[in-house]
Design an enzyme around this catalytic site. Structure first.
Site, PDB file in Angstrom:
ATOM      1  N   ARG A   1      28.367  23.083   6.424  1.00  0.00           N
ATOM      2  CA  ARG A   1      29.017  22.918   7.720  1.00  0.00           C
ATOM      3  C   ARG A   1      30.132  23.920   7.966  1.00  0.00           C
ATOM      4  NH1 ARG A   1      32.516  17.845  10.232  1.00  0.00           N
ATOM      5  NH2 ARG A   1      32.262  18.474  12.413  1.00  0.00           N
TER       6      ARG A   1
ATOM      7  N   CYS B   1      26.249  26.409  11.286  1.00  0.00           N
ATOM      8  CA  CYS B   1      25.952  25.778  10.004  1.00  0.00           C
ATOM      9  C   CYS B   1      24.698  26.374   9.380  1.00  0.00           C
ATOM     10  CB  CYS B   1      25.756  24.274  10.208  1.00  0.00           C
ATOM     11  SG  CYS B   1      27.167  23.462  10.994  1.00  0.00           S
TER      12      CYS B   1
END
Length: 613
Positions: free
Chosen positions: A50, A2
């Protein structure tokens, strides 16, 4: 994996500044192509991009947990490989969990143990937790620095981000460099001094450190460092322990809810990772593991054997893949796309980097990403086990400088007199070298040669390996691929660090102890293969392309590069038939990479609007 970013401000109400946070977060979209999230309160704003690897439903971020009237908010980049063990302990202490993500376990671990939670983690990570009751931001980075974390301290605020581009998206941060930043780029680069962000007032949290930021300011703490002590295990016990540690860490790093593969060069390091991964797949009933390799179109025609790169990878890849029954994928890169991607590779780093060694990895990862989200790599074994030529070169051992930078004088002569006067390159390198040596944890009573090898090992782990880890992180995350590095498991690094050199080089071979540990795991010919680094192109068309690019820059009076180089010296080099026979950085960067590196500096200064203070 991420991307994370955030902002704490003691004067400005950040609930009205969400557009700036979103701009910072958006710069990290490639790191997290699957989802975006923000959390904003008056004093703090946190952003997250993400890449879904574990627990798609419950692993979203920023993640918020509450206990009584306390609120904790996490933005996290990384992977914990001992999630199960920590989760079980937290369950025994009365905590409950909504999902099975390591994100939730990490945040809960902080709630239970505070800043000491980092000592319990086995993994790669960079994260920030806002502890609302304390009005405190807690940030930490993994022990070896696999995951990046940059920050800036302003008069009444604090900024952080996974990459420099996230900070540069904030209006208070200007793309300025001072004399030290210029020295990092033109003299040490593509290496960086630990903790330095090159741009003025931007810093990097060092590996093995955590920090807190509150109304009293910033506090840095080192929670992990290598420690030297006598090795008491005999040879057979050491071999068994190395095998057990490597197998355990590979198996731990296979955890994912998405497709996992390995990067396979046919060398010892990647073959070992692939062997343990293939065994685990078969033992779990997951079938045959997918493997990937990279090479260059026409490299079979132009390959030149050298001390640094003794043989091509292709035959070895085939041998290992067939032996382990992997499903193998070959990626071939052509010269035009290799040159074209040099600019994209620079943007991924936010700095000039390892030229085509970077851009080829970027292209390679782009292809792997089409079929997988997670890949295991053999990166870092040479630093951990002493595999580089400079561990065996008497000249390198005797040199009073970084062993991968022995052609430093050749680089310095290409700098302009004005830049040399400004940065004092010889003094700068010498100072950074002395600083590094001063950190080495000595072993009392160690004989001189072993002590020197310990120094070289420390330099390799803390000054050279970060260049390769940065490369692996930025090039893979630029296309949303998570690459894991089992040889950076801190348990393995700590154990191997203290193995005596005669045992590490058992059999008079580099990485001898690792070779012995792989007996029966890999074919004997692979175990005995001489080290060959990541492949580079030998196609003369590449040299011609970057040489012409360099000539175009030299002919452009508006080039921001020209004030910093000796134009006549660089131009003469473009006409030379012998362009840096000795690599000027590491093992792979010689003449073509020098032109590409300088061209990347030119592009960096133009595109990022870099100015000099």
């Amino acid at each position: 994996m991420c991307g994370i970013t955030g902002w704490v401000d003691w004067e400005l109400d950040l609930t009205g500044q969400k557009n700036i946070l979103e701009a910072m977060t958006a710069t990290l979209a490639c790191r997290g192509p699957d989802a975006a999230g923000t959390w904003v309160a008056p004093r703090v704003a946190l952003g997250h991009r993400r890449l879904v690897v574990v627990d798609p439903a419950e692993g979203g971020q920023p993640m918020v947990r509450r206990r009584g009237n306390q609120t904790f908010v996490l933005t996290y980049n990384g992977e914990l490989y001992n999630t199960g063990e920590i989760r079980e302990e937290l369950l025994s202490r009365g905590y409950t969990f909504r999902g099975h993500s390591d994100t939730e376990v990490l945040l809960t671990a902080y709630m239970e143990w505070g800043v000491e939670c980092v000592r319990r983690f086995n993994g790669i990570f960079a994260f920030a937790i806002w502890d609302e009751a304390r009005e405190r931001l807690f940030l930490a980075r993994d022990r070896l620095g696999v995951k990046p974390l940059f920050y800036a301290i302003l008069p009444h605020s604090f900024l952080f981000g996974s990459e420099l581009k996230a900070l540069l998206a904030h209006p208070a941060i200007k793309p300025e460099v001072d004399a030290e930043g210029l020295a990092e780029v033109f003299v040490l680069g593509p290496a960086r001094t630990p903790g330095h962000g090159v741009f003025h007032n931007l810093a990097e949290l060092k590996p093995g450190y955590y920090m807190t930021y509150d109304r009293q300011g910033l506090r840095l703490h080192q929670y992990w460092a290598l420690q030297s002590h006598p090795h008491t295990d005999d040879l057979e016990t050491t071999i068994a322990k190395v095998r057990q540690l490597l197998q355990d860490t590979v198996e731990r790093q296979l955890v994912a809810d998405v497709p996992v593969c390995t990067l396979l060069s046919g060398g010892l390091d990647s073959s070992a990772v692939t062997a343990f991964a293939a065994r685990a797949f078969q033992g779990r009933g997951q079938g045959h593991i997918h493997t990937w390799s990279v090479d260059y179109i026409d490299n079979d025609r132009y390959f030149q054997s050298s001390h640094f790169q003794p043989n091509p990878d292709a035959p070895w890849v085939k041998l290992v893949s067939e032996h382990l029954e992997t499903i193998h994928h070959y990626v071939y890169i052509d010269t035009p796309e290799l040159v074209d991607s040099l600019k994209a590779a620079m943007r991924a780093r936010d700095l000039p980097g390892m030229a085509d060694v970077d851009s080829s990895l970027l292209l390679f990862c782009r292809e792997v990403k089409k079929e997988a989200t997670v890949a295991l790599s053999g990166e870092a074994a040479d630093e951990v086990f002493g595999g580089y030529p400079w561990f065996r070169s008497e000249k390198a051992l005797a040199a009073n400088t970084f062993p991968w930078n022995r052609a430093g004088q050749e680089r310095i002569r290409l700098l302009s007199p004005e830049l040399k006067a400004m940065v004092r390159p010889e003094e700068y390198v010498a100072r950074r070298y002395r600083e590094a040596l001063a950190e080495v944890p000595a072993l009392p009573g160690e004989e001189a040669r072993a002590a020197r090898l310990r120094e070289i090992s420390y330099l390799s782990l803390t000054r050279f390996m970060p260049v390769l880890l940065d490369r692996k992180d930025r090039m893979s995350m630029a296309v949303g691929l998570e690459v894991r590095v089992p040889y950076c498991d801190h348990r393995l690094v700590e154990y191997v660090w203290n193995i005596p050199w005669e045992m590490k080089f058992v059999g008079q071979m580099e990485k001898g102890i690792l070779r012995r540990a792989l007996a029966g795991i890999l074919p004997a010919e692979v175990i005995n293969r001489r080290k060959s680094p990541y492949p580079k192109t030998y196609n003369p068309a590449y040299l011609e392309a970057v040489r012409n690019w360099m000539l175009d820059i030299l002919a452009d009076p508006a080039s921001p590069l020209l004030p910093f180089i000796d134009v006549a010296a660089v131009k003469a080099l473009t006409q030379s038939r012998e362009v840096f026979n000795l690599p000027w950085f590491g093992q792979l960067m010689s003449g073509p990479q020098l032109f590409a590196y300088l061209a990347q500096i030119d592009t960096w200064m133009r595109e990022y609007g870099v100015s000099v203070r």
